[in-house]
Motif scaffolding. Structure first.
Motif, PDB file in Angstrom:
ATOM      1  N   THR A 133      -3.373   3.276  52.587  1.00 49.29           N
ATOM      2  CA  THR A 133      -3.418   4.092  51.917  1.00 49.29           C
ATOM      3  C   THR A 133      -4.467   5.429  52.523  1.00 49.29           C
ATOM      4  OG1 THR A 133      -3.912   2.597  50.406  1.00 49.29           O
ATOM      5  CG2 THR A 133      -4.678   3.984  49.975  1.00 49.29           C
ATOM      6  N   GLN A 137      -2.806   1.106  44.221  1.00 46.65           N
ATOM      7  CA  GLN A 137      -1.514   1.349  43.396  1.00 46.65           C
ATOM      8  C   GLN A 137      -2.648   2.984  43.060  1.00 46.65           C
ATOM      9  OE1 GLN A 137       1.498   1.497  43.153  1.00 46.65           O
ATOM     10  NE2 GLN A 137       1.328   0.165  45.218  1.00 46.65           N
ATOM     11  N   ARG A 138      -3.564   2.812  42.430  1.00 45.24           N
ATOM     12  CA  ARG A 138      -4.327   3.830  42.271  1.00 45.24           C
ATOM     13  C   ARG A 138      -5.026   5.033  43.438  1.00 45.24           C
ATOM     14  NH1 ARG A 138      -8.374   5.274  38.176  1.00 45.24           N
ATOM     15  NH2 ARG A 138      -9.988   6.354  38.782  1.00 45.24           N
ATOM     16  N   ARG A 194      -2.364   5.057  45.724  1.00 49.93           N
ATOM     17  CA  ARG A 194      -1.275   6.141  46.539  1.00 49.93           C
ATOM     18  C   ARG A 194      -0.443   6.423  45.066  1.00 49.93           C
ATOM     19  NH1 ARG A 194       1.360  -0.172  49.282  1.00 49.93           N
ATOM     20  NH2 ARG A 194      -0.101  -0.038  50.914  1.00 49.93           N
ATOM     21  N   ARG A 195      -0.623   6.660  44.200  1.00 57.59           N
ATOM     22  CA  ARG A 195      -0.266   7.533  43.376  1.00 57.59           C
ATOM     23  C   ARG A 195      -0.537   8.899  43.048  1.00 57.59           C
ATOM     24  NH1 ARG A 195       0.489   2.594  38.335  1.00 57.59           N
ATOM     25  NH2 ARG A 195       2.420   1.637  39.774  1.00 57.59           N
TER      26      ARG A 195
END
Length: 1024
Positions: free
Chosen positions: A872, A834-835, A837-838
């Motif tokens: 990713t 998530q780090r 992807r965000r």
């Protein structure tokens, strides 16, 4: 008496008449009556004209009269005994050392006259000295008594030889008897003294220790010269072998005996003790008789057999010493000769034949010159070995007696025997005269013509007037002696066996190289040693011979030293020839010696090298310029099997085989550090061998290094997880399914392109949140998965980075923190994904992710995370600004390095890697197949997709391979700056040697060209 009163003396006979006048004045002022002085004048008038050195005669006579208790009594003695003054004057002119001893102890003159130089019985000498020092408690008093005894007896023997014409054979025997007495007295005194202070050691049956001294060399043969060292072998029997106090007693015993006997090196005709014959190793000075006999019987060499032909008991327990010598007789004098024996004998034959065929023999050394005393003794020992089994009578230590016995047995003709006896007698007499004249053991003729004339005069070779030595006749007789000796000895060599059977078939190679001779010969000719080793590029000759001796000596006690010695002798010519091709032969030989010592089983190694030239070349190449690999061999004993396996395998193992091997090794391990370090060392050795032999491409070498590191990491994770699970239970998710630690490799580790010293860039993730589940029977305490996996990751990092006993396994680099937080080593995988992807991850982390590769965890977990990482990357939104930012990042990396850095410097490998990563990041959204971790694979994929011109990709790959190849060799060389070309010429030569280049400068030119092209392409591609 006025100066004019010396007219009765021929002033011209003196070199320094003024000094002579001074001494004559001293004599005439001694206080003796006028009639005795008149008698003295008459005698001196007669004697001085007959002496070769009247200066020494007058000076020493003055000192002797002054030192005497009563000059009047002394002159009265000269009057009664007409020969007394003549004998004294002859001694004074023969040797200043003897003169000084007489003057220091005038009473020894009475012993000299009383004995008239006649031989003394051995038992008389031994009993006399032992009884003399028996009452003493002080070691210094005993030592003084021994020195006085030695001085008196040497004067007696020298008087007998040089005044009474005692033959050299009897002189050598008398000197040996005196030595026996000294050793017996010193041993008895030391035993008594140490028994009083330490107690006499007893064996388990309560029997006291027995000590015997075996004489060897000239002492053992009873043929000593003046100043000859006491060559002895200390033996013992009857102690508890594991009792330290008993061992200490024996060590001190040897030290005390030697200290009682040995004199200062500067002392005239001083005494020295030689204990260099040590069959049980250089560290052993006193030998267990049983172990020594077994060692010689099993591994003894021909030169040791020859040494033992001159053995006899000289002091101590006669029964112990005699039993020891008697036991070894079948070993010394063998009925049948092995191939190795013939090899040794042929070495001796070759050595002697080479010396005998010298046309212009160096006759300056009566002992070592071709045809000198040493050659005769060597030949006689050789004949004793050949005939000793069938003719026991020839088993005698004395050379004179051995020659006579060999004649009686029909092994020598009467003419040969007579010539050899006459020749060795002359040379012994000459050596004795030289030693007495100089006051020390010497066999070298003086270069000074005056001293050489005096030597000739003392030997009876005089001019017509008898006042000076005849140099021409002296040299002629000496040359004739050497020449005749060589002729006889050469004739004997022709008749000696040469290893051929009765059918004429040769049992071994007809000839062997001089290098083999140097190994087999226990006392090789120094000139031959120097010329041979210099021919092979060796400069430090003494050190090189030490290494050769070490290579020829088996370091494992229970293995055959004899076998090792002969196998090395056989391979020595090829081995030294190969060493000569290396940049620094001295260093190569030194490293080879260290490596061979660490491997153990040297004989197997030499047998292998002789039968396999490829292995020989590899071993030399490895020792010549790859200290990283040679240090692995030295630090990890017993790796000879791995070395051989490296040669037999045409291809390196696959990643699966590396992994399976590490699993097998760790299955029953009790110490993971030992196993993992051993596995890595073995793998790096195998990979390095293939590397230096050029069997693999750069990519294959790098992949093998990565696979090895991957296996080490996995086994460490498994080990540490088991240790932690025994305390807290096994981690599971909310559904009770196992949770796993996942290691993601980045950088060169991720791209499967590390070198031998690369750091391991790793990110630790775990598969699921949850809590540990208690094991049956285990501790009740459980902890959250986050805590468990962070402790686990920390333990893994600590073990890999900081193994104290074995050094660092790898440098594990965790600079890419999964959550960007200090102290958090491992995070849940979705949190990590998530780090990115965000959009929270910086560009350098996205670039790093291009080389991400999952290296631990179950197959399902690894496949799942690999898929997520690819997604990713594919989801990355590339912006033009990323190119500029990547350029800035490259500039910052460049600024941390020197200009010569092949990795981070201008045009270094980082240029190529960042091109691959940036182009991947730029196009992966449209081309997901670009998700490959390796630099070369990535560039090839970019070319296949038409995203980079084929020519540019080929140029980048070629340059990258060149720089990585140079870098790999620098790692093998263990250079301090492993990413920079060395500045020293020696290291550049090593690098060229490893890369098979004749010109080190060509490497510099090629590296420079690669870097220029890389930077040009970097700028072109980033500017598009």
């Amino acid at each position: 008496m006025s100066l004019d009163d010396y007219s009765w003396i021929d002033h011209d006979r003196f070199d320094d008449w003024q000094a002579a006048q001074h001494h004559l004045a001293g004599i005439w002022s001694c206080g003796a009556p006028a009639d005795l002085l008149a008698m003295l004048q008459s005698r001196l008038t007669e004697y001085l004209n007959e002496l070769v050195d009247p200066d020494a005669a007058v000076a020493n006579l003055d000192r002797f009269i002054a030192a005497s208790r009563s000059p009047t009594s002394l002159l009265s003695l000269f009057e009664r005994d007409q020969e007394a003054l003549s004998a004294l004057m002859q001694v004074f002119t023969t040797s200043q050392a003897l003169a000084n001893r007489l003057i220091a102890d005038p009473e020894s003159f009475d012993l000299m006259r009383a004995s008239d130089g006649q031989p003394a019985e051995r038992s008389f000498l031994v009993d006399e000295l032992v009884a003399e020092i028996e009452p003493f408690e002080s070691a210094s008093r005993a030592a003084l008594a021994i020195r006085k005894f030695s001085s008196r007896e040497i004067i007696r023997i020298a008087y007998g030889e040089f005044v009474r014409d005692l033959n050299p054979a009897h002189v050598g025997q008398q000197l040996a008897y005196v030595t026996d007495a000294i050793l017996e007295a010193a041993l008895a005194f030391s035993l008594r003294r140490l028994a009083n202070t330490m107690g006499l050691p007893n064996d388990t049956d309560g029997k006291p220790v027995r000590v015997s001294l075996i004489g060897l060399g000239h002492l053992g043969g009873s043929e000593m010269a003046y100043g000859d060292p006491f060559e002895v072998l200390f033996l013992y029997q009857g102690i508890e072998s594991k009792n330290d106090s008993h061992q200490e007693f024996l060590q001190k015993l040897v030290q005390e005996v030697i200290s009682l006997i040995q004199t200062d090196e500067s002392s005239a005709l001083g005494v020295s003790v030689d204990t260099s014959f040590r069959p049980l190793g250089d560290q052993t000075v006193i030998h267990d008789s049983e172990l020594t006999a077994k060692q010689l019987e099993s591994d003894g060499r021909t030169w040791q057999r020859m040494k033992m032909t001159k053995s006899r008991v000289v002091a101590g327990d006669a029964e112990l010493g005699s039993d020891f010598i008697q036991r070894l007789q079948p070993w010394i004098y063998q009925q049948f000769m092995s191939r190795q024996d013939f090899t040794n004998i042929r070495t001796l034959q070759t050595k002697l034949r080479r010396r005998f065929e010298v046309k212009q023999a160096d006759a300056e050394d009566v002992n070592l010159a071709p045809g000198g005393r040493a050659d005769i003794e060597l030949m006689i020992q050789f004949l004793q070995l050949l005939h000793g089994w069938s003719c026991p009578a020839v088993r005698v230590g004395n050379t004179f007696e051995a020659i006579a016995q060999l004649e009686s047995a029909g092994c020598l003709t009467h003419q040969e025997s007579s010539l050899l006896l006459k020749g060795i007698a002359r040379l012994c007499r000459l050596e004795h005269q030289l030693s007495i004249m100089t006051g020390r053991l010497v066999s070298q003729l003086p270069s000074d013509q005056t001293r050489r004339r005096r030597l000739a005069w003392h030997l009876g070779i005089r001019n017509d007037t008898g006042t000076s030595g005849d140099l021409d006749r002296f040299q002629s007789q000496l040359d004739d002696t050497f020449k005749l000796n060589r002729k006889v000895l050469n004739h004997l060599m022709v008749e000696a066996p040469d290893g051929q059977d009765d059918t004429g078939n040769d049992n071994q190679e007809p000839e062997f190289a001089v290098e083999t001779e140097l190994v087999l010969d226990p006392d090789p000719d120094p000139k031959l040693v120097q010329s041979t080793l210099q021919r092979h590029g060796l400069q430090d000759i003494p050190r090189a011979m030490e290494h050769i001796h070490s290579l020829a000596t088996e370091s494992v006690r229970f293995l055959s030293r004899r076998r090792c010695h002969h196998f090395f002798a056989a391979v020595a010519p090829q081995l030294l020839a190969e060493i000569a091709t290396t940049p620094d032969p001295d260093r190569t030989l030194s490293t080879l010696s260290e490596v061979a010592d660490s491997l153990g089983g040297k004989s197997s190694l030499w047998e292998l090298l002789r039968s396999n030239s490829a292995t020989l070349r590899l071993m030399v190449r490895l020792c010549a310029a790859t200290p990283y690999l040679s240090d692995l061999l030295i630090a990890t004993p017993g790796m000879i099997d791995e070395l051989i396996d490296s040669l037999l395998m045409n291809r390196l193992p696959s990643a699966e085989r590396w992994d399976a091997r590490s699993i097998d090794l760790c299955r029953r391990a009790t110490d993971i550090d030992v196993v993992i370090h051993g596995f890595k060392n073995s793998a790096h050795l195998m990979i390095g061998v293939h590397d230096i032999l050029g069997k693999e491409t750069v990519e294959t070498t790098h992949r093998a290094l990565a696979d090895c590191a991957e296996a080490c990491l996995r086994r460490t994770i498994e080990w540490e997880q088991e240790q932690l699970a025994m305390r807290f239970g096994d981690p599971v998710n909310a559904q009770g399914e196992p949770a796993e630690l996942i290691a993601v490799a980045l950088g060169k580790f991720g791209g499967r392109e590390p070198n031998y010293h690369s750091d391991l860039d790793v990110v630790f993730l775990y598969s699921d949140r949850g809590e540990t589940q208690r094991r049956v029977g285990g501790p009740r305490k459980t902890i959250p998965n986050a805590q468990f996996f962070n402790q686990l990751a920390g333990a893994v990092v600590n073990r890999i980075n900081h193994s104290e006993e074995f050094g660092r396994l790898y440098e594990l680099d965790g600079k890419l923190r999964p959550a960007g937080e200090e102290g958090v080593i491992a995070v849940e995988q979705q949190q990590f994904i998530q780090r990115f992807r965000r959009g929270l991850a910086p560009l350098w982390q996205r670039l790093a992710l291009c080389k991400a590769r999952v290296v631990s965890g179950s197959r399902f977990v690894r496949a799942n995370l690999t898929e997520q990482l690819q997604e990713t990357q594919v989801a990355t939104q590339f912006h033009r600004s990323m190119i500029d930012e990547t350029c800035q990042l490259r500039l910052r990396i460049q600024q941390t390095a020197s200009e010569e850095n092949l990795k981070r410097g201008v045009g270094g490998t980082v240029d190529v890697e960042m091109i691959a990563q940036m182009m991947t990041l730029k196009h992966i959204h449209e081309h997901p197949s670009l998700s490959v971790p390796g630099t070369i694979d990535s560039l090839n994929r970019l070319a296949d997709l038409g995203l980079l011109p084929e020519a540019e990709v080929r140029q980048l790959i070629d340059n990258y391979r060149t720089l990585r190849r140079v870098e790999a060799n620098l790692c093998l060389m263990n250079t301090k700056a492993r990413h920079e070309l060395p500045e020293s010429e020696a290291q550049l030569n090593d690098l060229a040697f490893l890369m098979n280049r004749n010109d080190p400068g060509s490497i510099r030119d090629q590296v420079h060209q690669c870097r220029v092209e890389n930077r040009q392409l970097f700028q072109q591609i980033f500017d598009r």
